[in-house]
Write an enzyme that holds these catalytic residues in place. Structure first.
Site, short mmCIF file in Angstrom:
data_model
loop_
_atom_site.label_atom_id
_atom_site.label_comp_id
_atom_site.label_asym_id
_atom_site.label_seq_id
_atom_site.Cartn_x
_atom_site.Cartn_y
_atom_site.Cartn_z
N GLN A 349 0.86 -1.18 0.00
CA GLN A 349 0.00 0.00 0.00
C GLN A 349 0.90 1.22 0.00
O GLN A 349 1.97 1.21 0.61
CB GLN A 349 -0.88 0.01 1.26
CG GLN A 349 -2.10 0.91 1.17
CD GLN A 349 -3.29 0.22 0.56
OE1 GLN A 349 -3.70 -0.83 1.01
NE2 GLN A 349 -3.88 0.80 -0.47
N THR A 519 -1.36 -3.32 6.97
CA THR A 519 -1.14 -4.77 6.86
C THR A 519 -1.80 -5.27 5.58
O THR A 519 -2.27 -6.40 5.49
CB THR A 519 -1.66 -5.48 8.11
OG1 THR A 519 -1.14 -4.82 9.27
CG2 THR A 519 -1.21 -6.93 8.20
N HIS A 520 -1.85 -4.40 4.58
CA HIS A 520 -2.53 -4.71 3.33
C HIS A 520 -1.54 -5.28 2.32
O HIS A 520 -1.09 -4.61 1.41
CB HIS A 520 -3.22 -3.46 2.79
CG HIS A 520 -4.17 -2.84 3.75
ND1 HIS A 520 -4.57 -1.53 3.67
CD2 HIS A 520 -4.81 -3.36 4.83
CE1 HIS A 520 -5.41 -1.28 4.67
NE2 HIS A 520 -5.56 -2.36 5.37
N MET A 521 -1.21 -6.55 2.49
CA MET A 521 -0.28 -7.25 1.60
C MET A 521 -1.09 -7.94 0.50
O MET A 521 -2.15 -8.51 0.76
CB MET A 521 0.54 -8.28 2.37
CG MET A 521 0.86 -7.90 3.81
SD MET A 521 1.93 -6.48 3.96
CE MET A 521 3.51 -7.23 3.66
#
Length: 593
Positions: A349, A519-521
Site C-alpha cells: 500500500q 497490513t494490506h499485503m
C-alpha cells in the site's frame, strides 16, 4: 512418521475471514470440514473482555493478537544484491494469529472495489496506450468483473453488518450529500445507516467541499445500531471507544469472523475447528496433480496428517504463498526471466499522511473513535481523473479515519519537540486533542522487482525455509505519493490550522520495516486468465492442482486504493459458489488452460 486422521471432505488452512466464509459455505453444501488455525483459540470473551481489553500496552505495543515471529517470520531485502534479514519485530505490517486471524484485529473499513481496478492493465492500455505503463510494472486484470462480484459484495455486507451511505441503487441515485458519487452501482442499500461523523471528519468534509472535492461517509463494519446478520449472529451498536484496530471488540460491534460467522459454525455438526495447528505443507500425489490433504504440527508438537478431498488455503496473504512454495504447487516466480507464477506480483500500500495542528479552541477529542468511521474523498482514486499528463499509474482515496488516538503510541507533536521532559509534556497537552490526521491510502502497483520466494539461509522452528520478501518503492510509487500528497494538502490548508506536518515519498525513499504502514499485503498467488502469468484461475482454483483453492489477498494481481478485506470476502463467496455449484458436481478444472 505423522499420525493420520480420518479423511474429511475439505480441510481449510487458516481461520480468518476467508477461511470462516469457506467453512460456512462448504458445510452448508453438506461437506465434512476441518479448519486448521496456527494460533490459539480467541473470541470476544475472554480476549475482548472489558475492561482488560482497553489496554494499549498489551495489545498494540506487546502485540497480543499478532503473529509470534520467534516461531516463524519472513526475511526482507530491498533488491537481489542484498542478503535478506529476518523480520524480527512487528512494525511495518501486523499479521494476526489465532481464531479470526487478521479479521479479529482489523479496523473495520469495509469497501467494495472500483471496477477499473479489476481490469487494470486493459483499462490503462485502452485509455492511455501500452507505452504509458512503465517497464517492469506487471499489473494485470483480475479476470472477473464488478458485475459478477456485486451480489457477493452485497452478501458480505449483510454478513458483516456494514454501515454506510449508498450513492446509487439499481441505477437510481439515492445518496446525494453523504454517498460517494464515484462508487459503482449497488443492488441494495447498506444494512445499516452510516456512523456518526467525528468532529475531525466534519472538519475534513467541510474543507474538502471548499476545494471542490466530493466527501462521503466511509463504509464501516462497525455497527451504527443493533443488528442481526443473515446467519443470526447479533451485534451491538458501536460506542466509539477508540479500541478497534489491534483489539477484539468488547461491544460485539466490529465485524469479525468470531462475531459474525463463528456462532453459526459452532452449530454445524459437520464442522470442526482445530486451533494451535501449524500446517507445514499440502500433501500431493507423486505426479503433483492432486492434493491428498495436509500435514500439520499440533499443540503437543506431533506431526499430524489430515487427508481431504479438497484443500482450501485461506491463511494470511504471504502464508498462502509460503505454503504453495513449500508444497510445490505451481512454478516459483523467477524475476530474471519473468517466468513462473508463485511469488509473482507482490504489492503493498502506498500511504502518505498529513497531520494538521490547531489552537486550543478546536477540540477534536481524538481519544474517541471507531476503526471504520470517517469521511473519504475519491476524486483521485482509481482512474477518476486524467492520469495522462502526470505520468504515473494508480490512484488514492483520501480520508480522515479517526479510530482513537492512543496514549502511548498516538501522541503527535510538532517537529522540534524534545523526545521527553517538561517541554515534551507541554507539547502533548497542547496538541493531543487539537489535531486532525488524514491519509492518502494509495494503491500500490506490482513490479517485476517486487516478489516472494523461499529464503536460502533462514529456516523456521520446524526446519523449513522462511519466505523471502524482495521489495522496495519504485519510481511510479514516488510520483504518485507526491501528487496525492499535494492534492490532500489542499484539504489540510483549507482547515486553517496553525501548522501542517507530513511529507510524501522522495526519490531516495526506501521501504522501512520499522514504521507501520498498513497490513494490506497483496499478490504472490494471483488470479487471472492465463496460467503463464497467474497461479489461480478466476475462481481461485490452482491451475496445477485443481482440488486446491486459494482465497485471500494473495490473489490480487496488484494492490487496491481501498483496503482489501471487502474484496477478499466477496471473492471468497464467489469462489465458494463455484465450488458448490460446479466443482462438487464435476471435480476438476473449472477453467480450461
Amino acid at each position: 512418521m505423522a499420525n493420520q486422521m480420518k479423511k474429511v471432505d475439505a480441510v481449510i488452512v487458516g481461520f480468518g475471514w476467508a477461511g470462516s466464509i469457506m467453512a460456512k459455505e462448504l458445510t452448508e453444501a453438506g461437506l465434512q470440514v476441518v479448519a486448521l488455525e496456527r494460533g490459539p483459540h480467541r473470541d470476544t470473551y475472554p480476549d475482548g473482555a472489558y475492561p482488560q481489553v482497553i489496554d494499549e500496552l498489551t495489545y498494540n505495543v506487546r502485540k497480543k493478537l499478532f503473529q509470534d515471529l520467534s516461531k516463524s517470520t519472513l526475511t526482507i531485502r530491498h533488491n537481489p544484491s542484498q542478503t535478506a534479514q529476518p523480520y524480527r519485530q512487528l512494525a511495518a505490517f501486523l499479521p494476526g494469529t489465532g481464531t479470526g486471524g487478521a479479521g479479529l484485529h482489523w479496523s473495520g473499513v469495509h469497501f467494495r472495489v472500483d471496477p477499473t481496478e479489476l481490469r487494470m492493465r486493459s483499462h490503462y492500455e485502452e485509455r492511455y496506450g501500452k507505452n504509458f505503463i512503465p517497464a517492469g510494472m506487471t499489473i494485470q486484470d483480475f479476470g472477473v468483473s464488478y458485475d459478477e462480484l456485486e451480489p457477493f459484495f452485497d452478501k458480505a455486507e449483510k454478513v458483516f453488518g456494514t454501515s454506510g451511505s449508498a450513492w446509487s441503487i439499481k441505477g437510481k441515485v439515492v445518496g446525494q450529500g453523504r454517498g460517494n458519487p464515484f462508487a459503482p452501482d449497488r443492488s441494495d442499500n447498506f444494512p445499516l445507516p452510516p456512523q456518526k461523523r467525528t468532529y475531525s471528519a466534519q472538519l475534513f468534509a467541510k474543507a474538502a467541499e471548499s476545494v471542490g472535492y466530493h466527501p462521503y461517509d466511509l463504509p464501516s463494519a462497525n455497527t451504527s445500531g443493533p443488528y442481526t446478520n443473515t446467519y443470526g449472529a447479533q451485534m451491538g451498536p458501536c460506542n466509539f471507544c477508540g479500541y478497534c484496530s489491534g483489539y477484539a471488540c468488547y461491544m460485539y460491534s466490529k465485524a469479525s469472523p468470531n462475531v459474525n460467522i463463528w456462532p453459526a459454525l459452532r452449530q454445524e455438526p459437520k464442522f470442526e475447528l482445530r486451533d494451535n495447528s501449524y500446517v507445514l505443507r499440502v500433501n500431493l500425489t507423486d505426479d503433483k496433480k492432486r492434493a491428498t490433504g495436509v500435514t500439520y504440527v499440533d499443540a503437543q508438537g506431533r506431526q499430524i496428517e489430515q487427508p481431504a478431498d479438497l484443500v482450501i488455503l485461506s491463511a494470511f496473504q504471504f502464508h498462502n504463498v509460503h505454503l504453495m512454495l513449500l508444497s510445490g504447487i505451481g512454478k516459483p516466480y523467477n524475476p530474471v526471466t519473468n517466468e513462473g507464477v508463485v511469488g509473482r506480483n507482490f504489492a503493498y500500500q502506498n500511504i502518505s499522511t498529513i497531520k494538521a495542528f490547531f489552537g486550543k479552541d478546536v477540540h477534536t477529542n481524538n481519544f474517541i473513535g471507531a476503526g471504520g468511521a470517517g469521511v473519504g474523498v475519491d476524486d483521485f482514486n482509481a482512474d477518476n481523473f486524467d492520469h495522462g499528463k502526470y505520468g504515473f499509474v494508480g490512484g488514492s482515496p483520501f480520508w480522515v479515519n479517526q479510530a482513537g488516538v492512543k496514549p502511548i503510541s498516538g501522541l503527535p507533536v510538532p517537529p522540534g519537540t524534545p523526545g521527553w521532559g517538561s517541554k515534551w509534556k507541554a507539547a502533548v497537552a497542547d496538541h493531543y486533542t487539537h489535531h486532525v490526521s488524514m491519509d492518502a491510502h494509495g494503491a500500490h502497483q506490482s513490479y517485476r522487482a517486487n516478489y516472494l520466494d523461499l529464503d536460502p539461509n533462514y529456516k523456521d522452528i520446524f526446519g523449513q525455509p522462511l519466505l523471502r520478501m524482495t521489495f522496495d518503492w519504485q519510481d511510479n510509487d514516488i510520483k504518485m505519493s507526491q501528487f496525492m500528497h499535494g492534492k490532500m494538502r489542499k484539504i489540510a490548508e483549507a482547515m486553517n490550522p496553525k501548522e501542517i506536518i507530513g511529507a510524501p515519498k522522495m526519490q531516495d525513499s526506501h521501504f522501512d520495516t520499522t514504521v507501520y504502514q498498513t497490513t494490506h499485503m497483496n499478490g504472490g498467488a494471483i488470479m487471472g486468465e492465463d496460467p503463464q502469468t497467474s497461479a489461480v484461475n478466476r475462481y481461485l482454483q490452482s491451475w496445477d492442482v485443481p482440488n486446491v483453492f486459494v482465497p485471500g489477498a494473495s490473489a490480487f494481481p496488484q494492490g487496491l486504493g481501498y483496503n482489501p478485506t471487502g474484496m477478499v470476502a466477496a471473492l471468497t463467496y464467489w469462489s465458494a459458489k463455484a465450488i458448490r455449484e460446479q466443482y462438487l458436481k464435476n471435480p476438476g478444472p473449472l477453467v480450461q488452460a
